[in-house]
Design an enzyme around this catalytic site. Structure first.
Site, PDB file in Angstrom:
ATOM      1  N   THR A   1       2.357 -10.121  15.131  1.00  0.00           N
ATOM      2  CA  THR A   1       2.812  -9.211  14.085  1.00  0.00           C
ATOM      3  C   THR A   1       2.449  -7.794  14.507  1.00  0.00           C
ATOM      4  O   THR A   1       1.928  -7.579  15.603  1.00  0.00           O
ATOM      5  CB  THR A   1       2.136  -9.506  12.723  1.00  0.00           C
ATOM      6  OG1 THR A   1       0.739  -9.177  12.821  1.00  0.00           O
ATOM      7  CG2 THR A   1       2.280 -10.966  12.325  1.00  0.00           C
TER       8      THR A   1
ATOM      9  N   SER B   1      -8.781 -15.505   6.006  1.00  0.00           N
ATOM     10  CA  SER B   1      -9.847 -15.188   6.953  1.00  0.00           C
ATOM     11  C   SER B   1      -9.229 -15.026   8.334  1.00  0.00           C
ATOM     12  O   SER B   1      -8.129 -14.493   8.474  1.00  0.00           O
ATOM     13  CB  SER B   1     -10.918 -16.279   6.932  1.00  0.00           C
ATOM     14  OG  SER B   1     -11.945 -15.993   7.857  1.00  0.00           O
ATOM     15  N   SER B   2      -9.904 -15.492   9.350  1.00  0.00           N
ATOM     16  CA  SER B   2      -9.434 -15.353  10.726  1.00  0.00           C
ATOM     17  C   SER B   2     -10.128 -16.370  11.604  1.00  0.00           C
ATOM     18  O   SER B   2     -11.273 -16.748  11.338  1.00  0.00           O
ATOM     19  CB  SER B   2      -9.754 -13.939  11.237  1.00  0.00           C
ATOM     20  OG  SER B   2      -9.558 -13.849  12.635  1.00  0.00           O
TER      21      SER B   2
ATOM     22  N   TYR C   1     -15.014  -6.664  11.889  1.00  0.00           N
ATOM     23  CA  TYR C   1     -13.905  -7.358  11.222  1.00  0.00           C
ATOM     24  C   TYR C   1     -14.249  -8.826  10.983  1.00  0.00           C
ATOM     25  O   TYR C   1     -14.112  -9.349   9.866  1.00  0.00           O
ATOM     26  CB  TYR C   1     -12.642  -7.226  12.074  1.00  0.00           C
ATOM     27  CG  TYR C   1     -11.469  -8.039  11.606  1.00  0.00           C
ATOM     28  CD1 TYR C   1     -10.632  -7.572  10.601  1.00  0.00           C
ATOM     29  CD2 TYR C   1     -11.179  -9.283  12.183  1.00  0.00           C
ATOM     30  CE1 TYR C   1      -9.543  -8.321  10.170  1.00  0.00           C
ATOM     31  CE2 TYR C   1     -10.101 -10.028  11.765  1.00  0.00           C
ATOM     32  CZ  TYR C   1      -9.281  -9.553  10.760  1.00  0.00           C
ATOM     33  OH  TYR C   1      -8.206 -10.307  10.336  1.00  0.00           O
TER      34      TYR C   1
ATOM     35  N   ASN D   1      -4.660 -11.382   0.824  1.00  0.00           N
ATOM     36  CA  ASN D   1      -4.164 -11.267   2.194  1.00  0.00           C
ATOM     37  C   ASN D   1      -4.285  -9.868   2.768  1.00  0.00           C
ATOM     38  O   ASN D   1      -4.455  -9.708   3.982  1.00  0.00           O
ATOM     39  CB  ASN D   1      -2.693 -11.697   2.241  1.00  0.00           C
ATOM     40  CG  ASN D   1      -2.024 -11.276   3.537  1.00  0.00           C
ATOM     41  OD1 ASN D   1      -2.291 -11.835   4.604  1.00  0.00           O
ATOM     42  ND2 ASN D   1      -1.160 -10.268   3.468  1.00  0.00           N
TER      43      ASN D   1
ATOM     44  N   ASN E   1       0.833  -1.194   0.000  1.00  0.00           N
ATOM     45  CA  ASN E   1       0.000   0.000   0.000  1.00  0.00           C
ATOM     46  C   ASN E   1       0.870   1.247   0.000  1.00  0.00           C
ATOM     47  O   ASN E   1       0.758   2.094  -0.870  1.00  0.00           O
ATOM     48  CB  ASN E   1      -0.951  -0.012   1.194  1.00  0.00           C
ATOM     49  CG  ASN E   1      -1.917   1.171   1.177  1.00  0.00           C
ATOM     50  OD1 ASN E   1      -2.111   1.815   0.158  1.00  0.00           O
ATOM     51  ND2 ASN E   1      -2.510   1.460   2.320  1.00  0.00           N
TER      52      ASN E   1
END
Length: 254
Positions: A194, A145-146, A159, A96, A37
């Protein structure tokens, strides 16, 4: 250099999990296009790392929240495929790129909701749709995903809802793209150390301990725990894995 080298496009891969995925994919002998980005220098470093592994790589700027830029982005992908990779199509798309916004259901604003929708659902929906014209038959889509789409952790209502939407979309992609032998699967990481979401899981000792305590393997995840699973889905060994949700969480909230 083999003529039939596959190519993967990994969005949001200048750092964090995306970087780990891109490098793990390269270690499988697959060339990689990464997107960033705003962190061009970091993206260039990832390109160098991949080239040092003996694979071709390139980086392009992309803001997945801005779907009106996708046509020009894909024109840039086509040019990059031609100039860097000497071909006109790629094989695997890893959706991602993402951000984390932590807010309660009651406190979530419409602006936050729209931002999460654009990045985590609308963006991958239309980027994938438009990319199909330059994807090879027999390739694959990996949507990230999560674990939060399976279990609830206060503060992630919006989210997690977007991730639930992506999981449903993945099944439709697998069904409708099957005639082109394109597979679609979900990889759902658990909590990972992270800088995602401000680095809370990594830097907040109390949160880290809490998550480790509800994880069967007794620790919080690391980026290296995730990339190899995504890379596997880009290989021939995963040719019969389709429309699956693979949670990579060490067994959170079992």
């Amino acid at each position: 250099m083999a003529v039939n080298t596959k190519i993967a496009l990994v969005t949001g891969s200048s750092r964090g999990l995306g970087k780990n995925m891109a490098i793990a994919i390269a270690k499988k002998g697959i060339d990689v296009i990464i997107t960033y980005n705003s962190k061009k220098e970091e993206a260039d470093e990832v390109v160098k790392e991949i080239e040092n592994l003996g694979q071709k790589a390139a980086s392009l700027q992309l803001n997945v929240a801005e779907s009106n830029t996708f046509d020009s982005f894909l024109e840039n992908i086509s040019l990059t495929l031609k100039n860097t990779f000497k071909t006109d199509k790629f094989d695997f798309l890893v959706n991602n790129a993402g951000i984390g916004i932590h807010n309660s259901f009651v406190g979530t604003t419409e602006a936050e909701f729209d931002q999460l929708t654009n990045i985590h659902f609308k963006g991958p929906f239309f980027l994938t749709q438009k990319a199909l014209s330059i994807m090879n038959d027999g390739g694959g889509i990996i949507n990230i995903s999560s674990g939060l789409a399976r279990f609830s952790f206060p503060g992630y209502a919006a989210y997690a809802s977007m991730k639930g939407a992506i999981e449903t979309l993945t099944k439709y992609q697998a069904k409708e793209l099957g005639e082109r032998q394109i597979r679609a699967n979900v990889v759902a990481p658990g909590a990972i150390e992270t800088d995602f979401g401000g680095g809370a899981v990594r830097d907040n000792e109390e949160l880290n301990k809490t998550i480790a305590g509800v994880t069967a393997l007794g620790r919080v995840g690391l980026p290296d725990d995730i990339g190899g699973v995504v890379a596997f889905l880009c290989t021939e060994d995963a040719r019969w894995v389709n429309a699956q949700r693979i949670e990579v969480s060490g067994g959170m909230y079992l």
